[in-house]
Design a protein around this motif. Structure first.
Motif, PDB file in Angstrom:
ATOM      1  N   ALA A  20       0.842  -1.196   0.000  1.00 31.02           N
ATOM      2  CA  ALA A  20       0.000   0.000   0.000  1.00 31.02           C
ATOM      3  C   ALA A  20       0.875   1.243   0.000  1.00 31.02           C
ATOM      4  O   ALA A  20       1.915   1.289   0.671  1.00 31.02           O
ATOM      5  CB  ALA A  20      -0.925   0.012   1.208  1.00 31.02           C
ATOM      6  N   CYS A  21       0.466   2.231  -0.741  1.00 30.59           N
ATOM      7  CA  CYS A  21       1.158   3.514  -0.730  1.00 30.59           C
ATOM      8  C   CYS A  21       0.980   4.153   0.644  1.00 30.59           C
ATOM      9  O   CYS A  21      -0.153   4.277   1.123  1.00 30.59           O
ATOM     10  CB  CYS A  21       0.588   4.427  -1.818  1.00 30.59           C
ATOM     11  SG  CYS A  21       1.240   6.114  -1.758  1.00 30.59           S
ATOM     12  N   GLN A  34       1.106   7.118   1.430  1.00 29.34           N
ATOM     13  CA  GLN A  34       0.508   8.450   1.337  1.00 29.34           C
ATOM     14  C   GLN A  34      -0.997   8.394   1.074  1.00 29.34           C
ATOM     15  O   GLN A  34      -1.783   9.046   1.739  1.00 29.34           O
ATOM     16  CB  GLN A  34       1.190   9.247   0.221  1.00 29.34           C
ATOM     17  CG  GLN A  34       0.723  10.691   0.096  1.00 29.34           C
ATOM     18  CD  GLN A  34       1.215  11.553   1.230  1.00 29.34           C
ATOM     19  OE1 GLN A  34       2.267  11.280   1.801  1.00 29.34           O
ATOM     20  NE2 GLN A  34       0.464  12.591   1.573  1.00 29.34           N
ATOM     21  N   CYS A  35      -1.413   7.577   0.081  1.00 26.04           N
ATOM     22  CA  CYS A  35      -2.834   7.561  -0.307  1.00 26.04           C
ATOM     23  C   CYS A  35      -3.474   6.183  -0.177  1.00 26.04           C
ATOM     24  O   CYS A  35      -4.648   6.029  -0.533  1.00 26.04           O
ATOM     25  CB  CYS A  35      -2.983   8.075  -1.735  1.00 26.04           C
ATOM     26  SG  CYS A  35      -2.188   7.013  -2.988  1.00 26.04           S
ATOM     27  N   ASP A  36      -2.717   5.179   0.284  1.00 28.59           N
ATOM     28  CA  ASP A  36      -3.237   3.823   0.537  1.00 28.59           C
ATOM     29  C   ASP A  36      -3.643   3.072  -0.733  1.00 28.59           C
ATOM     30  O   ASP A  36      -4.383   2.092  -0.664  1.00 28.59           O
ATOM     31  CB  ASP A  36      -4.435   3.862   1.499  1.00 28.59           C
ATOM     32  CG  ASP A  36      -4.027   4.284   2.894  1.00 28.59           C
ATOM     33  OD1 ASP A  36      -2.882   4.009   3.277  1.00 28.59           O
ATOM     34  OD2 ASP A  36      -4.848   4.895   3.600  1.00 28.59           O
ATOM     35  N   THR A  37      -3.191   3.502  -1.899  1.00 28.35           N
ATOM     36  CA  THR A  37      -3.450   2.753  -3.119  1.00 28.35           C
ATOM     37  C   THR A  37      -2.677   1.435  -3.079  1.00 28.35           C
ATOM     38  O   THR A  37      -1.501   1.410  -2.713  1.00 28.35           O
ATOM     39  CB  THR A  37      -3.030   3.559  -4.354  1.00 28.35           C
ATOM     40  OG1 THR A  37      -3.726   4.809  -4.366  1.00 28.35           O
ATOM     41  CG2 THR A  37      -3.345   2.806  -5.626  1.00 28.35           C
ATOM     42  N   LEU A  38      -3.349   0.329  -3.450  1.00 26.51           N
ATOM     43  CA  LEU A  38      -2.726  -0.980  -3.412  1.00 26.51           C
ATOM     44  C   LEU A  38      -2.078  -1.314  -4.741  1.00 26.51           C
ATOM     45  O   LEU A  38      -2.631  -1.034  -5.818  1.00 26.51           O
ATOM     46  CB  LEU A  38      -3.761  -2.053  -3.063  1.00 26.51           C
ATOM     47  CG  LEU A  38      -4.309  -2.031  -1.634  1.00 26.51           C
ATOM     48  CD1 LEU A  38      -5.395  -3.099  -1.479  1.00 26.51           C
ATOM     49  CD2 LEU A  38      -3.195  -2.252  -0.621  1.00 26.51           C
ATOM     50  N   TYR A  39      -0.894  -1.924  -4.661  1.00 30.24           N
ATOM     51  CA  TYR A  39      -0.165  -2.361  -5.848  1.00 30.24           C
ATOM     52  C   TYR A  39       0.367  -3.766  -5.616  1.00 30.24           C
ATOM     53  O   TYR A  39       0.607  -4.168  -4.466  1.00 30.24           O
ATOM     54  CB  TYR A  39       1.026  -1.435  -6.143  1.00 30.24           C
ATOM     55  CG  TYR A  39       0.650  -0.022  -6.500  1.00 30.24           C
ATOM     56  CD1 TYR A  39       0.358   0.338  -7.814  1.00 30.24           C
ATOM     57  CD2 TYR A  39       0.601   0.968  -5.526  1.00 30.24           C
ATOM     58  CE1 TYR A  39       0.014   1.630  -8.148  1.00 30.24           C
ATOM     59  CE2 TYR A  39       0.258   2.265  -5.841  1.00 30.24           C
ATOM     60  CZ  TYR A  39      -0.032   2.594  -7.156  1.00 30.24           C
ATOM     61  OH  TYR A  39      -0.376   3.879  -7.478  1.00 30.24           O
ATOM     62  N   CYS A  51       4.110   5.795  -6.698  1.00 28.90           N
ATOM     63  CA  CYS A  51       2.660   5.669  -6.742  1.00 28.90           C
ATOM     64  C   CYS A  51       2.125   6.455  -7.942  1.00 28.90           C
ATOM     65  O   CYS A  51       2.492   7.618  -8.150  1.00 28.90           O
ATOM     66  CB  CYS A  51       2.049   6.187  -5.444  1.00 28.90           C
ATOM     67  SG  CYS A  51       0.243   6.159  -5.417  1.00 28.90           S
ATOM     68  N   ARG A  90      -0.889   7.459  -8.314  1.00 28.39           N
ATOM     69  CA  ARG A  90      -1.909   8.421  -7.912  1.00 28.39           C
ATOM     70  C   ARG A  90      -1.294   9.678  -7.325  1.00 28.39           C
ATOM     71  O   ARG A  90      -1.649  10.795  -7.707  1.00 28.39           O
ATOM     72  CB  ARG A  90      -2.869   7.790  -6.912  1.00 28.39           C
ATOM     73  CG  ARG A  90      -3.893   8.775  -6.335  1.00 28.39           C
ATOM     74  CD  ARG A  90      -4.831   8.119  -5.350  1.00 28.39           C
ATOM     75  NE  ARG A  90      -5.734   7.182  -6.021  1.00 28.39           N
ATOM     76  CZ  ARG A  90      -6.658   6.480  -5.381  1.00 28.39           C
ATOM     77  NH1 ARG A  90      -6.787   6.587  -4.063  1.00 28.39           N
ATOM     78  NH2 ARG A  90      -7.447   5.650  -6.046  1.00 28.39           N
ATOM     79  N   CYS A  91      -0.384   9.536  -6.342  1.00 24.63           N
ATOM     80  CA  CYS A  91       0.134  10.709  -5.631  1.00 24.63           C
ATOM     81  C   CYS A  91       1.615  10.964  -5.882  1.00 24.63           C
ATOM     82  O   CYS A  91       2.144  11.991  -5.446  1.00 24.63           O
ATOM     83  CB  CYS A  91      -0.121  10.566  -4.131  1.00 24.63           C
ATOM     84  SG  CYS A  91       0.806   9.222  -3.346  1.00 24.63           S
TER      85      CYS A  91
END
Length: 206
Positions: free
Chosen positions: A10-11, A13-18, A31, A33-34
Motif C-alpha cells: 500500500a502507498c 501516502q494515499c493507501d493505493t494498493l499495488y 505511486c 496516484r500521488c
C-alpha cells in the motif's frame, strides 16, 4: 497474498494498493496516484545508511554535552549546553518541560538511531539480521514523527535572532553539531529504502 502468490503493498501516502514490484537497484517505483516513492533500492544503500546513522549518533552526543551558545551582556558571560538547559528546568512546575525536551530532542532521536543501526548493521555486512530486528525497525519508524532534533535547531535559530538585539551571542560547537545533525538525518532518511529493508527482514524470517 494474492491468488497468484504475489504480495500487495500500500502507498503510505494515499493507501493505493499495488502488486509487489520487481525492481532492481537504481530503479524507483512510485505511486501512480500521488507520486510517493514506494521503493528505491540503491547500490550500497545499507552501508550508506549505517554510516550516516553512526555519524548522527556521534553528532548527537556532541550536541548534548558540548557548549551550545554563549551570551555576553553588560560584562557578564554565560555559556550553556543542551544538557544544562534540560537540568535547569528539572524541578518544580517546569519539570514536564524538561522531560519533553529530553525526550523529543535527545532520547527519542537516539533511540531511533540505535534501532536503525541495530537493524541495518548485519544487513550491511550481508549477515542474518539480529533477533527482533523487525521489531526494532518498526520502533524506529514509529518514533520517526516524534524525533524533533531538527525542529529544535530551527526554533533556537529563530529565538536567537530576537536575543541578538539584547546580548552578544556566539555559537558553541554543539550548535554546529546540531546543524550538521539536521543535514545528516535528512540524508539518512533519503538514502534508506524502507521497502528493501522490510523485504530483507521478511526473507530472512521466512
Amino acid at each position: 497474498m494474492t491468488a497468484a502468490g504475489r504480495a500487495l503493498i500500500a502507498c503510505p501516502q494515499c493507501d493505493t494498493l499495488y502488486f509487489e514490484p520487481e525492481i532492481r537497484e537504481e530503479q524507483t517505483a512510485s505511486c501512480l496516484r500521488c507520486g510517493r516513492v514506494l521503493a528505491a533500492p540503491r547500490t550500497n544503500a545499507y552501508l550508506r545508511t549505517l554510516s550516516l546513522s553512526l555519524t548522527a549518533v556521534i553528532l548527537m552526543i556532541g550536541a548534548v554535552f558540548f557548549p551550545f551558545i554563549e551570551l555576553e551582556a553588560a560584562g557578564l558571560r554565560n555559556r550553556t549546553s543542551v544538557l544544562d538547559a534540560i537540568l535547569a528546568f528539572s524541578s518544580g512546575l517546569m519539570l514536564p518541560l524538561s522531560l519533553a525536551v529530553a525526550l523529543l530532542i535527545v532520547l527519542i532521536p537516539l533511540t531511533r538511531l540505535a534501532a536503525i543501526v541495530y537493524t541495518i548493521y548485519p544487513l550491511a555486512r550481508r549477515r542474518r539480521p539480529f533477533a527482533h530486528a523487525a521489531t526494532a525497525f518498526r520502533l524506529a519508524e514509529g518514533l520517526r514523527p516524534w524525533s524533533m532534533a531538527e525542529i529544535f535547531i530551527f526554533g533556537v535559530s529563530v529565538a536567537l535572532v530576537k536575543v541578538a538585539g539584547l546580548a552578544s551571542v556566539s555559537f558553541g560547537p554543539a550548535f554546529w553539531a546540531f546543524a550538521g545533525l539536521v543535514v545528516v538525518m535528512v540524508l539518512q532518511d533519503n538514502s534508506m529504502c524502507r521497502y528493501t529493508i522490510w523485504k530483507s527482514l521478511e526473507q530472512e524470517r521466512a
